[in-house]
Structure formats: structure tokens, C-alpha cells
Write an enzyme that holds these catalytic residues in place. Structure first.
Site: not given
Length: 439
Positions: A20-21, A176, A306, A323
């Protein structure tokens, strides 16, 4: 071959990692007077929040992945290299990879995290991590393989270890995932495997602290635990896994659970290339940075997401590994680099927490947005909308929406295929002789 530093018109920004980064940073530098080089061992970006749905068969792997070259096809200052980064040399501003060596003017380390087994090699040998697409597909195959093995066992006692599923870690991933496995037990086990009883299959969620979803509010934690109990998941709190031999998992309470399947989501650790000063590596194998994402003791080297540890008085343990942190840091570093080129100052990075959420199966979810707390169907719809619009690519959004709609209408999770059989390391043979079906 990319140009050498002396031959380039613009400074080169090397980004290691297409999470994401890294992706957000590259997008923010579009049409700017820099050359962007993104290096990753995979040629795709993965939407990790939905990885558990690949592991449980709701979505295909290509529904949450998008080709990097296609993603940046209209960005003229972008280049991509499929390679493994071997080491970095900050003194000479070089990145050594499996395909070539590249010099840089600015380097951004956005390599993400991998599973942390906290030094327990025995557990690491047999447990199933879920930090990438391959590992998610391994889980999907192995869950189905164990159900197929259970069918062959004549006695209930022989089937037990194949039908017990243990998820370790009570964060969003563990919650989840355990909820999705429990839904399979309720809605599909009897249809697919009429030889097995629904009551034989058991799902356990093991968490080392006193509550699940520790980063969320007390209300969300209690609601999520209640939802799991309604699905039949047995939550075991204040307990850690001490041993696992491939057949039986041992807990710190002394309890032993016979199981062939332990899915590990209890911790993460940063993954990074060699070459950095080991003194700046913090807890969880993360790189210490200042409040401008610059690596401690380095110049023109950043770490985001992270793999970074931005230690401040407000966040003595660093920012959460989610994220939105990586995306916001990606935007910030792009701005910081451009300001550097223009000899302008940049204020320190401030993370804006938009909220947290987790789903616990059909019609069940929890959402925290500031002081606002939602649960149940409304929270579930919010969770689906936020995740759907966050997936990259119209096709991926459409396919995901269609799959979710079918599952909602039919209570049927569609991708129950063992494409590549997962061969886990051999465990010690079970002492008792199992009676296997003979025909």
C-alpha cells in the site's frame, strides 16, 4: 538497462516493495520531475485485507491482485523491475538486486511485514502463515485436503484432528478468518461432505491477551466475540501457543487440541534487505525513523508502512501496521521528496486515524469511527463498501461484488478447488492406528 546517475535528467527515487505504501508513493510522484523505479519480487499489488477470503474460497486470488505494469501504464516516469533485493549500500547509494545493481538519489523501503513466530521454530515448521497470495492458497488447499482426509476415516476419534481448525491471533485477520471457516461449517460442510457431521467440525480462536480486536473499542471487542460464539467459534483468551508437532497444539494453559491445521496470525515482523545499521532495528524487526519517515542515521533514505517504527511520545510502540498508515506515509514521503528538491521544509508526519473495522461473517461486523460505534448489518454494509471501493481496478471491484452478492443470496462460497496440493512438512505419526475407508 536504466541510465546511470550521470546520464539522467531527473533524480531517481527507488521504492522497494509494492504494498500500500509503495504503490501510493509511486502514484503521488506521477508526472513529477523524478524518475520512479519500483522493485518487488512479485509483478502485482495485493489487497491484503481480503486475503482471508482467498484462503476460505470466497474470492479467487486474481480478484484481490492487480498487475503493477498495468496499474502504472499511463505514468511515463515510472519503471518496474521484477527482482529480489539482496542488499542496500547507503554510503554509495546503491541497491543490489538479483537482476542488476541500481543507484538512487532517494530510497524508500516499503517492504512490509512477514509472520512472526517469536522464535518458536517447532510452531513455525507446521503452522500455516497468511501474509501473501501463495500462503492464502496453501491454506485453502490444506483446509479442503483435511476435509477429504476426514471423509476416509471411519471413526469419529480418527477424524477429530482433521476437523479441528485452530486460528492463532485475535486481530482482524484471525477474527475474520475464524468467522469465515465457521460459516463454511454451518452452510456448506453438509452439502459438500454428507459423510461428515456439522458437529464434528470445530473452530478455535486463540488470543494471548484478554480480548480480541485489541486495537478496537471495548464495545467492538465484546460484540465481535459474541458474533464468533454465535457462529460456534470457541475463543480462548489470555493463552498462547507453546508447542505444535503437526498433530497436537499445546497451549500455555496446558490444554492440548488435536489438529492438523493451525493458521498463524498472532504477530508480524518487518522484512528488509541487508545493509542497514543493526542498531536502528527496533522491536518486531522494524526500522527506526524520525517523524519525517527518514531512517535514523541516514540521509535520503525513508522507511514506511509495516517495516517502519516511528517512535514518538504519542506512539511509544510506533504506529499500527495497517494499510491507512502506509498509504498516508506514502503520500507524505512523496511530498517530502519534492520539497527536498525545491529546498522547502516539510512538517512532521501526522497519522489521521479514520477508524477501524472487522467483519465476523454474514450480516455481522463492527466499526469504530471516532466516538461512533456500529455493529451488525449496518456495520457489515459499511465494511463491504469501504473494502470494495478500496480495491484497485474496475474488473476486480466488479468480480468481488458479484462474488459477494452470490454468497449473500445463496450462502454458498464458490471456489473450493485444490489446484495445487499443499505438502506440509511431515509430522510425527499418530500413535493410534486410524481405520481408513477401504473399497
Amino acid at each position: 538497462m536504466l541510465l546511470n546517475r550521470s546520464e539522467r535528467n531527473f533524480p531517481r527515487v527507488i521504492i522497494i516493495g509494492a504494498g500500500f505504501g509503495g504503490v501510493e508513493l509511486a502514484r503521488q510522484l506521477k508526472n513529477k520531475e523524478v524518475e520512479v523505479l519500483l522493485i518487488d519480487r512479485n509483478n502485482y499489488h495485493t489487497f491484503q485485507p481480503l486475503m482471508y477470503q482467498v484462503a476460505t474460497g470466497t474470492l479467487a486470488s486474481d480478484s484481490i491482485s492487480f498487475p503493477l505494469r498495468k496499474m502504472f501504464k499511463n505514468q511515463k516516469n515510472f519503471r518496474f523491475r521484477l527482482a529480489e533485493v539482496l542488499s542496500i549500500d547507503t554510503k554509495n547509494k546503491m541497491v543490489h538486486t538479483s537482476v542488476a545493481d541500481y543507484d538512487y538519489d532517494y530510497l524508500v523501503i516499503a517492504t512490509g511485514a512477514t509472520s512472526n513466530f517469536f522464535g518458536n521454530k517447532q510452531v513455525e515448521k507446521y503452522a500455516l502463515p497468511m501474509k501473501n497470495i501463495i500462503e492464502a492458497l496453501n491454506i485453502r488447499s490444506y483446509l479442503l485436503q483435511n476435509l477429504e482426509e476426514a471423509v476416509l476415516r471411519k471413526n469419529t476419534s480418527d477424524r477429530e484432528r482433521y476437523l479441528n481448525f485452530v486460528v492463532v491471533g485475535g486481530g482482524p485477520t484471525g477474527v475474520e478468518l475464524s468467522g469465515a471457516i465457521a460459516e463454511y461449517q454451518q452452510h456448506m460442510l453438509k452439502k459438500d461432505y454428507p459423510e461428515l457431521s456439522t458437529y464434528e467440525m470445530k473452530v478455535y480462536l486463540v488470543e494471548g491477551t484478554g480480548k480480541i480486536l485489541g486495537a478496537l473499542s471495548e464495545k467492538s471487542s465484546r460484540d465481535a466475540e459474541r458474533y464468533l460464539q454465535e457462529l460456534g467459534v470457541k475463543t480462548i483468551l489470555n493463552t498462547v501457543v507453546t508447542d505444535y508437532d503437526g498433530n497436537t497444539v499445546t497451549l500455555s494453559s496446558g490444554e492440548k487440541i488435536p489438529t492438523k491445521t493451525v493458521i498463524w496470525g498472532a504477530g508480524v515482523m518487518g522484512q528488509m534487505p541487508e545493509g542497514l545499521n543493526p542498531e536502528i532495528i527496533q522491536r518486531g524487526n522494524r526500522i527506526l525513523t524520525n517523524e519525517q519517515c527518514v531512517v535514523d542515521g541516514e540521509k535520503d533514505v525513508y522507511a514506511i508502512g509495516d517495516v517502519s517504527a516511528m517512535i514518538t511520545e504519542e506512539n511509544p510502540r510506533g504506529l499500527p501496521g495497517v494499510a491507512p498508515v502506509a498509504q498516508q506515509q506514502g503520500k507524505y514521503v512523496a511530498k517530502h521528496i519534492l520539497n527536498q528538491l525545491n529546498n522547502q521544509e516539510t512538517e512532521n508526519f501526522k497519522y489521521f486515524d479514520k477508524g477501524s473495522m472487522a467483519t465476523v461473517g454474514r450480516n455481522r461486523a463492527v466499526v469504530d469511527m471516532g466516538s461512533l460505534h456500529m455493529k451488525g448489518f449496518l456495520a457489515w454494509m459499511t465494511w463491504m463498501f469501504v473494502h470494495l471501493v478500496s480495491i484497485f481496478g474496475f474488473r476486480n471491484r466488479l468480480v468481488t461484488f458479484v462474488n459477494w452478492s452470490i454468497k449473500f443470496l445463496t450462502k454458498n462460497s464458490g471456489i473450493r478447488l485444490i489446484i495445487h496440493k499443499y505438502n506440509r512438512p511431515e509430522s510425527e505419526p499418530v500413535k493410534e492406528k486410524e481405520e481408513v475407508e477401504q473399497q
